[in-house]
Design an enzyme around this catalytic site. Sequence first.
Site, mmCIF file in Angstrom:
data_model
loop_
_atom_site.group_PDB
_atom_site.id
_atom_site.type_symbol
_atom_site.label_atom_id
_atom_site.label_comp_id
_atom_site.label_asym_id
_atom_site.label_seq_id
_atom_site.Cartn_x
_atom_site.Cartn_y
_atom_site.Cartn_z
ATOM 1 N NE ARG A 20 -77.691 8.752 16.136
ATOM 2 C CZ ARG A 20 -76.518 8.853 15.519
ATOM 3 N NH1 ARG A 20 -75.395 8.849 16.221
ATOM 4 N NH2 ARG A 20 -76.472 8.965 14.201
ATOM 5 N NE ARG A 220 -70.229 35.057 -18.059
ATOM 6 C CZ ARG A 220 -69.961 36.345 -17.803
ATOM 7 N NH1 ARG A 220 -69.251 36.679 -16.740
ATOM 8 N NH2 ARG A 220 -70.386 37.285 -18.630
ATOM 9 C CG HIS A 221 -70.662 33.266 -23.622
ATOM 10 N ND1 HIS A 221 -69.928 34.440 -23.695
ATOM 11 C CD2 HIS A 221 -71.789 33.576 -22.939
ATOM 12 C CE1 HIS A 221 -70.598 35.411 -23.098
ATOM 13 N NE2 HIS A 221 -71.741 34.913 -22.628
ATOM 14 C CG ASN A 227 -69.160 39.391 -22.502
ATOM 15 O OD1 ASN A 227 -68.852 38.241 -22.841
ATOM 16 N ND2 ASN A 227 -70.273 39.640 -21.831
ATOM 17 N NE ARG A 271 -73.733 35.789 -25.034
ATOM 18 C CZ ARG A 271 -74.960 36.209 -25.282
ATOM 19 N NH1 ARG A 271 -75.365 36.328 -26.548
ATOM 20 N NH2 ARG A 271 -75.792 36.502 -24.298
ATOM 21 C CD GLU A 291 -77.443 35.992 -19.290
ATOM 22 O OE1 GLU A 291 -78.077 35.212 -18.537
ATOM 23 O OE2 GLU A 291 -76.326 36.448 -19.006
ATOM 24 C CE1 TYR A 302 -76.914 45.826 -15.473
ATOM 25 C CE2 TYR A 302 -74.674 45.355 -16.170
ATOM 26 C CZ TYR A 302 -75.902 44.917 -15.717
ATOM 27 O OH TYR A 302 -76.123 43.582 -15.511
ATOM 28 C CG HIS A 356 -75.756 32.924 -21.664
ATOM 29 N ND1 HIS A 356 -75.124 33.540 -22.704
ATOM 30 C CD2 HIS A 356 -76.459 31.886 -22.209
ATOM 31 C CE1 HIS A 356 -75.435 32.923 -23.841
ATOM 32 N NE2 HIS A 356 -76.247 31.921 -23.563
ATOM 33 C CE1 TYR A 393 -73.990 12.969 6.060
ATOM 34 C CE2 TYR A 393 -72.088 11.783 5.218
ATOM 35 C CZ TYR A 393 -73.258 11.810 5.948
ATOM 36 O OH TYR A 393 -73.699 10.660 6.571
#
Length: 445
Positions: A20, A220-221, A227, A271, A291, A302, A356, A393
């Site tokens: 419209r 986050r904690h 960490n 934690r 987590e 990693y 987490h 919105y």
Amino acid sequence: SRYLAWLGVNCRVFNVGEYRRKLVGAKLDHSFFDPHNAAAVDQRLQCAVSALQDMLRWFEAVHSGVAIYDATNSTRSRRKKILDECTRHGVEVMFCESWCDDSELVEANIREVKRTSPDYAGVQDLASVMEDFRRRINHYSEVYEPVGGDGTRPLAKGSYPLPPASPTIEEYDERLVSYVRKINVGSQMVINRITSYLESRIVYFVMNIHIAPRSVLFSRHGESMYNLDQRLGGDPSLSPNGHKYARALPVLISRLLGDQPVTIWTSTLKRTSETVAGLPYKKMQWKALDELDAGLCDGLTYEDVEREYPEEYAMRDENKFEFRYRGGESYRDVVLRLEPVIMELERQQNIMIISHQAVLRCIYAYFLDIGPEELPYLKIPLHTVMKLTWTAYGCDVQMYKIDIDAVDTHRAKPKSVRRSARKGRAGTGSCPSSAPSRPLSTGTP
């Protein structure tokens, strides 16, 4: 639409109000919605038909999903036209109506919603906005027929005559149609012929949402010992700086909320409990807020994962949302286990969640309507409180960082994934081909 897309359902909204505004503009007063205004009635019908045709073309292109046909659809004849056209195209229909006759709720809704509506953009006089929208409601009330009703008009305030008796309309029995009707913001629910999984999820959502003003706080904690080493998962304690954050948190929360009541939700991991130890509020633990489970990679860095599980490391970078650690979880798994948390958040008022990185990414993506391609890469920094406040919105986001050092655990999206995501993205989420396709109609409040 946000809820369904978050669950992975292909979903799109067709808002007749937007059609419209594009066709005849937004600067229209209540007289445009007067059922005696024949020219405006024709224009509104043209907008409704255009939206319906676009919706059906969308179904032809995607084959499955949920379309939300967002319009008042306040008469049996209009709803029958929608049902007939969708049935002709093999699309199933479920009507959703929100109905309210509580004057205080109506006034509060007009005040909070319509003052930020695109229909009143730039209008500074709130009193004139409210009066105009009250008169628009009166116009709708003249012709309104409740979903599933017998054609009577309990809200009628004018003298607009009923349409001539039509055998076609008389044969249209809405008791045989799927619908959900929410009365006075949930004081009563009417549910009729809900038979499929998607219909049940929609009803579940509609039953839980409310319009009361509220805020949700996320953090986050505090920084943990894992960490510091960039290790995945585990159940470590806070680092010295993490404990500093826990001690500083009560002052910030008191400043943000004042005397407002708030409930603290945490995961079951150590934690998060250590982080909220100094907060003087009611606390609840949720296993669902734990987590993301890294499976065999739990406790690894990693670099360890890349060295010990090189194929899985590469696969995770290719599709981080769907990738599931061996013996663990994917982001999609986390989304699914968070659904009860999301529904409880929709029901509650002020809540603070201490959880987490992966979990808060999923919750943040839900409220900000962020798709699965970007969700796993959202930046959720340590020692920062995010405050989400609902507007009519959208959702207003404010971030408050406490000046206590913490490591950065964010890993950016690999460039190759960025290119493939841009090239291949066709919509929000996906839906199994067996899922039913359902346009939805919302009724006038």
